[in-house]
Scaffold this active site. Sequence first.
Site, PDB file in Angstrom:
ATOM      1  N   LYS A  53       0.951   3.705  -2.843  1.00  0.00           N
ATOM      2  CA  LYS A  53      -0.032   5.584  -2.451  1.00  0.00           C
ATOM      3  C   LYS A  53       1.764   6.519  -3.048  1.00  0.00           C
ATOM      4  O   LYS A  53       1.684   7.328  -3.269  1.00  0.00           O
ATOM      5  CB  LYS A  53       0.018   5.748  -1.152  1.00  0.00           C
ATOM      6  CG  LYS A  53      -1.170   4.533  -1.338  1.00  0.00           C
ATOM      7  CD  LYS A  53      -2.551   5.223  -2.049  1.00  0.00           C
ATOM      8  CE  LYS A  53      -3.873   4.837  -1.829  1.00  0.00           C
ATOM      9  NZ  LYS A  53      -5.655   5.370  -2.764  1.00  0.00           N
ATOM     10  N   TYR A  60       1.098  -1.410  -0.146  1.00  0.00           N
ATOM     11  CA  TYR A  60       0.224  -0.533  -0.317  1.00  0.00           C
ATOM     12  C   TYR A  60       0.850   1.389   0.103  1.00  0.00           C
ATOM     13  O   TYR A  60      -0.017   1.956  -0.379  1.00  0.00           O
ATOM     14  CB  TYR A  60      -0.978   0.261   1.354  1.00  0.00           C
ATOM     15  CG  TYR A  60      -2.049   0.687   1.393  1.00  0.00           C
ATOM     16  CD1 TYR A  60      -2.936   1.261   0.071  1.00  0.00           C
ATOM     17  CD2 TYR A  60      -0.990   2.287   2.726  1.00  0.00           C
ATOM     18  CE1 TYR A  60      -4.179   2.396   0.366  1.00  0.00           C
ATOM     19  CE2 TYR A  60      -2.958   3.014   2.348  1.00  0.00           C
ATOM     20  CZ  TYR A  60      -3.931   3.005   1.595  1.00  0.00           C
ATOM     21  OH  TYR A  60      -4.823   4.166   1.190  1.00  0.00           O
TER      22      TYR A  60
END
Length: 252
Positions: free
Chosen positions: A157, A153
């Site tokens: 991001k 993640y």
Amino acid sequence: MSTTTRTAVVTGAARGIGAGVARRLAADGFAVAVIDLDEAACKPVVQEIGAAGGRALAVGADVSDEQSVQAAVERIAAELGEPTVLVNNAGIIRDNLLFRMTPGEWDAVMNVHLRGSFLMTRAVQGYMTTAGWGRIVNLSSTSALGNRGQANYAAAKAGIQGFTKTLAIELGKFGVTANAIAPGFIETEMTAETARRIGIGFEEFKAAAAAEIPVARTGKPADIAHAASFFASEGAGFVSGQVLYVAGGPKS
């Protein structure tokens, strides 16, 4: 051109941050395409927008699938209007410590966040450049700065931020801006799921987070929607390639 003649697309908009952004952009005067994997799940948001006097369309699409994205964007252009605002919000989590993380968990997160943002932006940018006006808003996260158990993640991001800055460079001469929002702790089903995963109640989880946030509270989807509204506005035309941390305090 007023917002009443413009169409916005929000992915992952059946709930949480995406739904909040869709409602806000509709209130701002945009016609809004509400995209999520399950079209039926988008309909309550569409109905709410319609009841408030706005125009919206529920669209089921897998943002990581090229043909699904192309079909969705063509449908939006035909039924709602050619899109000139895109909010890439769709996302999933598959948290795990690195030594336990499977290739499937890594790929799933990369496919939705990075591949999905790429495919949606590529499909929509032609309408923007033709119109000579466009707004791209990508959802990053404070996790881009690193977060235990989120190697996939965090990498996705952080990648969103580089993607955003490159879009700003490539598309600026066509009247298109690209910016990213990096939320901190926002009260959504995703953060509730994290609380369940680590075995504590959501209220306890929120209280612990708020204790570490300078403004002494956790965020709401409306906090992110307000930032997205600014980036999508006419007045934000000289703001591009920026990452705005909406986290209740400074991040670096």
